[in-house]
Design a protein around this motif. Structure first.
Motif, PDB file in Angstrom:
ATOM      1  N   ILE A   7     -33.381  70.957 -16.826  1.00 12.34           N
ATOM      2  CA  ILE A   7     -32.105  70.265 -16.645  1.00 12.34           C
ATOM      3  C   ILE A   7     -32.031  69.667 -15.245  1.00 12.34           C
ATOM      4  O   ILE A   7     -32.233  70.360 -14.241  1.00 12.34           O
ATOM      5  CB  ILE A   7     -30.922  71.227 -16.863  1.00 12.34           C
ATOM      6  CG1 ILE A   7     -30.994  71.854 -18.259  1.00 12.34           C
ATOM      7  CG2 ILE A   7     -29.589  70.492 -16.672  1.00 12.34           C
ATOM      8  CD1 ILE A   7     -29.932  72.915 -18.493  1.00 12.34           C
ATOM      9  N   SER A   8     -31.730  68.376 -15.170  1.00 10.96           N
ATOM     10  CA  SER A   8     -31.515  67.717 -13.893  1.00 10.96           C
ATOM     11  C   SER A   8     -30.140  68.097 -13.351  1.00 10.96           C
ATOM     12  O   SER A   8     -29.171  68.206 -14.113  1.00 10.96           O
ATOM     13  CB  SER A   8     -31.607  66.196 -14.070  1.00 10.96           C
ATOM     14  OG  SER A   8     -31.452  65.535 -12.833  1.00 10.96           O
ATOM     15  N   GLY A   9     -30.038  68.339 -12.039  1.00  7.83           N
ATOM     16  CA  GLY A   9     -28.760  68.687 -11.432  1.00  7.83           C
ATOM     17  C   GLY A   9     -28.479  70.175 -11.398  1.00  7.83           C
ATOM     18  O   GLY A   9     -27.404  70.592 -10.958  1.00  7.83           O
ATOM     19  N   GLN A  10     -29.447  70.990 -11.858  1.00  5.25           N
ATOM     20  CA  GLN A  10     -29.332  72.445 -11.758  1.00  5.25           C
ATOM     21  C   GLN A  10     -30.550  72.998 -11.020  1.00  5.25           C
ATOM     22  O   GLN A  10     -31.461  72.263 -10.669  1.00  5.25           O
ATOM     23  CB  GLN A  10     -29.209  73.065 -13.150  1.00  5.25           C
ATOM     24  CG  GLN A  10     -27.918  72.710 -13.859  1.00  5.25           C
ATOM     25  CD  GLN A  10     -27.674  73.576 -15.084  1.00  5.25           C
ATOM     26  OE1 GLN A  10     -28.270  74.646 -15.242  1.00  5.25           O
ATOM     27  NE2 GLN A  10     -26.780  73.128 -15.954  1.00  5.25           N
ATOM     28  N   PHE A  11     -30.532  74.311 -10.780  1.00  9.88           N
ATOM     29  CA  PHE A  11     -31.662  74.929 -10.096  1.00  9.88           C
ATOM     30  C   PHE A  11     -32.951  74.677 -10.864  1.00  9.88           C
ATOM     31  O   PHE A  11     -32.952  74.499 -12.090  1.00  9.88           O
ATOM     32  CB  PHE A  11     -31.444  76.437  -9.937  1.00  9.88           C
ATOM     33  CG  PHE A  11     -30.367  76.784  -8.922  1.00  9.88           C
ATOM     34  CD1 PHE A  11     -30.219  76.051  -7.764  1.00  9.88           C
ATOM     35  CD2 PHE A  11     -29.518  77.851  -9.148  1.00  9.88           C
ATOM     36  CE1 PHE A  11     -29.233  76.370  -6.830  1.00  9.88           C
ATOM     37  CE2 PHE A  11     -28.523  78.183  -8.227  1.00  9.88           C
ATOM     38  CZ  PHE A  11     -28.379  77.434  -7.067  1.00  9.88           C
ATOM     39  N   ALA A  12     -34.067  74.684 -10.169  1.00 10.67           N
ATOM     40  CA  ALA A  12     -35.371  74.349 -10.746  1.00 10.67           C
ATOM     41  C   ALA A  12     -35.720  75.286 -11.906  1.00 10.67           C
ATOM     42  O   ALA A  12     -35.449  76.483 -11.873  1.00 10.67           O
ATOM     43  CB  ALA A  12     -36.458  74.430  -9.672  1.00 10.67           C
ATOM     44  N   GLY A  13     -36.337  74.697 -12.936  1.00  9.11           N
ATOM     45  CA  GLY A  13     -36.897  75.497 -14.031  1.00  9.11           C
ATOM     46  C   GLY A  13     -35.923  75.930 -15.095  1.00  9.11           C
ATOM     47  O   GLY A  13     -36.254  76.777 -15.929  1.00  9.11           O
ATOM     48  N   GLN A  14     -34.713  75.338 -15.127  1.00 10.92           N
ATOM     49  CA  GLN A  14     -33.726  75.687 -16.158  1.00 10.92           C
ATOM     50  C   GLN A  14     -33.941  74.776 -17.371  1.00 10.92           C
ATOM     51  O   GLN A  14     -33.810  73.559 -17.276  1.00 10.92           O
ATOM     52  CB  GLN A  14     -32.306  75.519 -15.617  1.00 10.92           C
ATOM     53  CG  GLN A  14     -32.031  76.295 -14.347  1.00 10.92           C
ATOM     54  CD  GLN A  14     -32.154  77.798 -14.549  1.00 10.92           C
ATOM     55  OE1 GLN A  14     -31.597  78.356 -15.500  1.00 10.92           O
ATOM     56  NE2 GLN A  14     -32.876  78.455 -13.667  1.00 10.92           N
ATOM     57  N   TYR A  15     -34.247  75.368 -18.525  1.00 11.97           N
ATOM     58  CA  TYR A  15     -34.561  74.587 -19.716  1.00 11.97           C
ATOM     59  C   TYR A  15     -33.350  73.828 -20.264  1.00 11.97           C
ATOM     60  O   TYR A  15     -32.238  74.373 -20.302  1.00 11.97           O
ATOM     61  CB  TYR A  15     -35.105  75.491 -20.826  1.00 11.97           C
ATOM     62  CG  TYR A  15     -36.495  76.028 -20.577  1.00 11.97           C
ATOM     63  CD1 TYR A  15     -37.612  75.305 -20.969  1.00 11.97           C
ATOM     64  CD2 TYR A  15     -36.677  77.251 -19.946  1.00 11.97           C
ATOM     65  CE1 TYR A  15     -38.886  75.790 -20.747  1.00 11.97           C
ATOM     66  CE2 TYR A  15     -37.952  77.748 -19.716  1.00 11.97           C
ATOM     67  CZ  TYR A  15     -39.050  77.020 -20.111  1.00 11.97           C
ATOM     68  OH  TYR A  15     -40.318  77.504 -19.875  1.00 11.97           O
ATOM     69  N   GLN A  16     -33.579  72.581 -20.690  1.00 14.68           N
ATOM     70  CA  GLN A  16     -32.571  71.879 -21.471  1.00 14.68           C
ATOM     71  C   GLN A  16     -32.376  72.631 -22.792  1.00 14.68           C
ATOM     72  O   GLN A  16     -33.332  73.200 -23.330  1.00 14.68           O
ATOM     73  CB  GLN A  16     -33.020  70.450 -21.748  1.00 14.68           C
ATOM     74  CG  GLN A  16     -33.192  69.595 -20.510  1.00 14.68           C
ATOM     75  CD  GLN A  16     -33.666  68.197 -20.857  1.00 14.68           C
ATOM     76  OE1 GLN A  16     -33.316  67.665 -21.904  1.00 14.68           O
ATOM     77  NE2 GLN A  16     -34.461  67.606 -19.975  1.00 14.68           N
ATOM     78  N   PRO A  17     -31.156  72.647 -23.333  1.00 14.90           N
ATOM     79  CA  PRO A  17     -30.904  73.404 -24.578  1.00 14.90           C
ATOM     80  C   PRO A  17     -31.861  73.042 -25.708  1.00 14.90           C
ATOM     81  O   PRO A  17     -32.332  73.923 -26.442  1.00 14.90           O
ATOM     82  CB  PRO A  17     -29.466  73.009 -24.927  1.00 14.90           C
ATOM     83  CG  PRO A  17     -28.840  72.667 -23.618  1.00 14.90           C
ATOM     84  CD  PRO A  17     -29.927  72.030 -22.798  1.00 14.90           C
ATOM     85  N   GLU A  18     -32.175  71.750 -25.845  1.00 16.15           N
ATOM     86  CA  GLU A  18     -33.065  71.323 -26.932  1.00 16.15           C
ATOM     87  C   GLU A  18     -34.534  71.583 -26.628  1.00 16.15           C
ATOM     88  O   GLU A  18     -35.396  71.324 -27.484  1.00 16.15           O
ATOM     89  CB  GLU A  18     -32.855  69.830 -27.226  1.00 16.15           C
ATOM     90  CG  GLU A  18     -33.264  68.886 -26.102  1.00 16.15           C
ATOM     91  CD  GLU A  18     -32.151  68.618 -25.100  1.00 16.15           C
ATOM     92  OE1 GLU A  18     -32.205  67.581 -24.420  1.00 16.15           O
ATOM     93  OE2 GLU A  18     -31.207  69.447 -25.019  1.00 16.15           O
ATOM     94  N   CYS A  19     -34.831  72.099 -25.440  1.00 13.65           N
ATOM     95  CA  CYS A  19     -36.232  72.340 -25.057  1.00 13.65           C
ATOM     96  C   CYS A  19     -36.562  73.820 -24.879  1.00 13.65           C
ATOM     97  O   CYS A  19     -37.640  74.168 -24.392  1.00 13.65           O
ATOM     98  CB  CYS A  19     -36.553  71.595 -23.761  1.00 13.65           C
ATOM     99  SG  CYS A  19     -36.528  69.793 -23.922  1.00 13.65           S
ATOM    100  N   LYS A  20     -35.644  74.705 -25.275  1.00 12.44           N
ATOM    101  CA  LYS A  20     -35.894  76.131 -25.089  1.00 12.44           C
ATOM    102  C   LYS A  20     -37.032  76.644 -25.959  1.00 12.44           C
ATOM    103  O   LYS A  20     -37.570  77.723 -25.700  1.00 12.44           O
ATOM    104  CB  LYS A  20     -34.613  76.925 -25.364  1.00 12.44           C
ATOM    105  CG  LYS A  20     -33.569  76.749 -24.265  1.00 12.44           C
ATOM    106  CD  LYS A  20     -32.370  77.653 -24.472  1.00 12.44           C
ATOM    107  CE  LYS A  20     -31.383  77.514 -23.315  1.00 12.44           C
ATOM    108  NZ  LYS A  20     -30.182  78.380 -23.469  1.00 12.44           N
ATOM    109  N   GLU A  21     -37.415  75.856 -26.974  1.00 12.82           N
ATOM    110  CA  GLU A  21     -38.556  76.235 -27.818  1.00 12.82           C
ATOM    111  C   GLU A  21     -39.846  76.307 -27.002  1.00 12.82           C
ATOM    112  O   GLU A  21     -40.774  77.043 -27.348  1.00 12.82           O
ATOM    113  CB  GLU A  21     -38.720  75.238 -28.958  1.00 12.82           C
ATOM    114  CG  GLU A  21     -38.880  73.794 -28.477  1.00 12.82           C
ATOM    115  CD  GLU A  21     -38.819  72.783 -29.596  1.00 12.82           C
ATOM    116  OE1 GLU A  21     -38.794  73.203 -30.781  1.00 12.82           O
ATOM    117  OE2 GLU A  21     -38.792  71.581 -29.302  1.00 12.82           O
ATOM    118  N   TYR A  22     -39.899  75.548 -25.913  1.00 13.23           N
ATOM    119  CA  TYR A  22     -41.089  75.585 -25.061  1.00 13.23           C
ATOM    120  C   TYR A  22     -41.282  76.972 -24.440  1.00 13.23           C
ATOM    121  O   TYR A  22     -42.410  77.404 -24.213  1.00 13.23           O
ATOM    122  CB  TYR A  22     -40.976  74.546 -23.942  1.00 13.23           C
ATOM    123  CG  TYR A  22     -41.347  73.146 -24.370  1.00 13.23           C
ATOM    124  CD1 TYR A  22     -42.684  72.747 -24.429  1.00 13.23           C
ATOM    125  CD2 TYR A  22     -40.377  72.216 -24.701  1.00 13.23           C
ATOM    126  CE1 TYR A  22     -43.025  71.469 -24.824  1.00 13.23           C
ATOM    127  CE2 TYR A  22     -40.707  70.924 -25.087  1.00 13.23           C
ATOM    128  CZ  TYR A  22     -42.032  70.562 -25.154  1.00 13.23           C
ATOM    129  OH  TYR A  22     -42.376  69.294 -25.534  1.00 13.23           O
TER     130      TYR A  22
END
Length: 457
Positions: A247-262
């Motif tokens: 997620i852009s605009g948050q701390f580094a390495g926080q997954y986007q909701p649609e990318c948590k499968e990664y």
């Protein structure tokens, strides 16, 4: 042992591996390294660039390592051959750790040649699948010999399943991986390069890989079939621009909701037994690389810092060699930035580095665009910390930042940690740990702040 014996021995090893004898440059590199010379001095002797000489040396160390089953590099080349007690007429290899195991090299050479021919025939008969259409074409490669050897050891000797190549934009992450592939392509059955920017969802990436490798799958068993592929064939899968799933605009390495499968995907790559490797190229470190213990799991992180290499200046015939080091320091040794600045110096300053340095600090539009993209990903807390560090014009302690900023201890520590994961701040160790920014980043923040102030006036 004299250099003549060493060259004869090296020639035999190279011939066994490649079917060719040493050429003049290889001969010069071996002799120079044996005599303790730097690559720079060897390059001057054979009238080649230092980067070319490094490449020749790296390939030689790979050949010697494979033929002698030892990890051989520039630093230990002489000591290793001395330990093996290489002699001539006939050449003998004697390993001091196994005194009863002495081989006549003529017999050894014949045996290895037969092995090599059989392996080559087997490789030729295998169907190798390589999809590198999304990978960059490497026209120049500066330094990174140590990183290349590390990557080779992790992937070929240790078979680590998950590797992250990390660092700022332009630092050479993608170039390093592609260069490794270019010289090691034959060591893998399947090599596939994917980019998150072009195939955002994991489902799309798995579909593309399984389709390319002709693996049958259904919508419900893609991950299972992909893991079967990793087990049945020795695969090297590269996924570039991993930061795009955060997620852009948050701390580094926080997954986007649609990318948590990664997150599940990366964990399974590590936990399930197979013979393949996945390389993640990213500006930010993902949580799995932080939580998994490298001592317990087959995972590795390679964090790239700036280069202290002047080949780019030499290739463009820049002047004022005594000022090149300052140029490297100002632009953080970032190859992309240095290439950009070198072209400016060549075209605008007639190659004079001194004239360029006499100007105010210059951030080109290309460099600014890269930094804009990077800073736009920062959280508000990280931006506050960065701006405050710039106000002090010198390294600053955590205590001083806490006094200055209206942040809780948790917010400040998490912000500092996130900036470290983005490779934007550095630690200055002493009685207290201080935090600092490079000159380039300080100047960028200063210019950005001035521009914003003008917009509000």
């Amino acid at each position: 042992m004299d250099i003549k014996e060493v060259l004869q021995f090296a020639d035999e090893l190279v011939f066994v591996q490649t079917g060719k004898h040493l050429d003049d440059i290889q001969d010069t590199v071996i002799q120079g390294v044996w005599e303790g010379h730097t690559y720079e001095k060897i390059a001057a002797q054979c009238h080649r660039s230092e980067s070319h000489v490094r490449d020749v040396g790296y390939k030689l160390w790979q050949v010697f390592s494979e033929q002698l089953h030892e990890d051989i590099n520039k630093r230990n080349f002489r000591s290793t051959l001395s330990r093996l007690q290489v002699t001539s007429s006939p050449v003998i290899i004697q390993n001091n750790h196994h005194q009863n195991n002495t081989h006549n090299f003529n017999c050894y050479s014949s045996y290895k040649t037969k092995d090599y021919d059989e392996n080559k025939q087997n490789n030729d008969n295998q169907t190798s699948l390589h999809d590198l259409t999304l990978s960059p074409k490497i026209s120049q490669f500066y330094g990174r010999e140590t990183e290349l050897q590390t990557l080779s050891n992790w992937l070929i000797n240790q078979n680590n399943r998950l590797i992250s190549i990390l660092g700022q934009p332009g630092i050479g992450k993608t170039t390093l991986v592609k260069y490794f592939i270019d010289i090691n392509l034959s060591k893998f059955d399947v090599v596939i390069w994917k980019s998150i920017k072009l195939s955002h969802s994991l489902d799309n990436i798995l579909t593309e890989i399984l389709t390319f490798t002709n693996y049958e799958y259904t919508e419900n068993n893609k991950l299972t079939q992909f893991l079967n592929l990793l087990n049945h064939k020795k695969c090297l899968i590269i996924i570039d621009d991993i930061q795009e799933i955060f997620i852009s605009g948050q701390f580094a390495g926080q997954y986007q909701p649609e990318c948590k499968e990664y997150k599940t995907f990366f964990t399974k790559i590590v936990e399930i037994e197979h013979q393949s490797s996945l390389i993640l190229i990213s500006q930010e470190k993902c949580q799995e690389m932080l939580s998994l213990d490298e001592e317990l799991y087959p995972v590795k992180c390679l964090e790239l810092s700036g280069l202290n290499n002047t080949d780019i200046f030499r290739s463009l015939k820049l002047q004022d060699e005594e000022s090149w080091k300052k140029l490297i320091d100002l632009y953080m040794g970032n190859p992309l930035y240095l290439q950009n600045i070198s072209n400016v110096i060549k075209k605008i300053f007639q190659g004079s580095v001194t004239d360029f340095l006499n100007e105010d600090f210059i951030i080109t539009e290309d460099i600014k665009s890269q930094l804009d993209e990077l800073f736009n990903r920062l959280s508000p807390i990280e931006k506050q910390i960065i701006s405050t560090i710039c106000e002090f014009y010198q390294p600053v302690s955590r205590e001083k930042l806490k006094e200055t900023l209206s942040l809780s201890s948790t917010e400040l520590i998490n912000g500092l940690q996130s900036l470290k994961r983005r490779y934007l701040i550095t630690n200055v160790e002493g009685e207290k740990t201080l935090f600092d920014l490079s000159i380039l980043l300080r100047e960028y923040v200063k210019i950005s702040s001035a521009n914003k102030q003008k917009e509000h006036e």
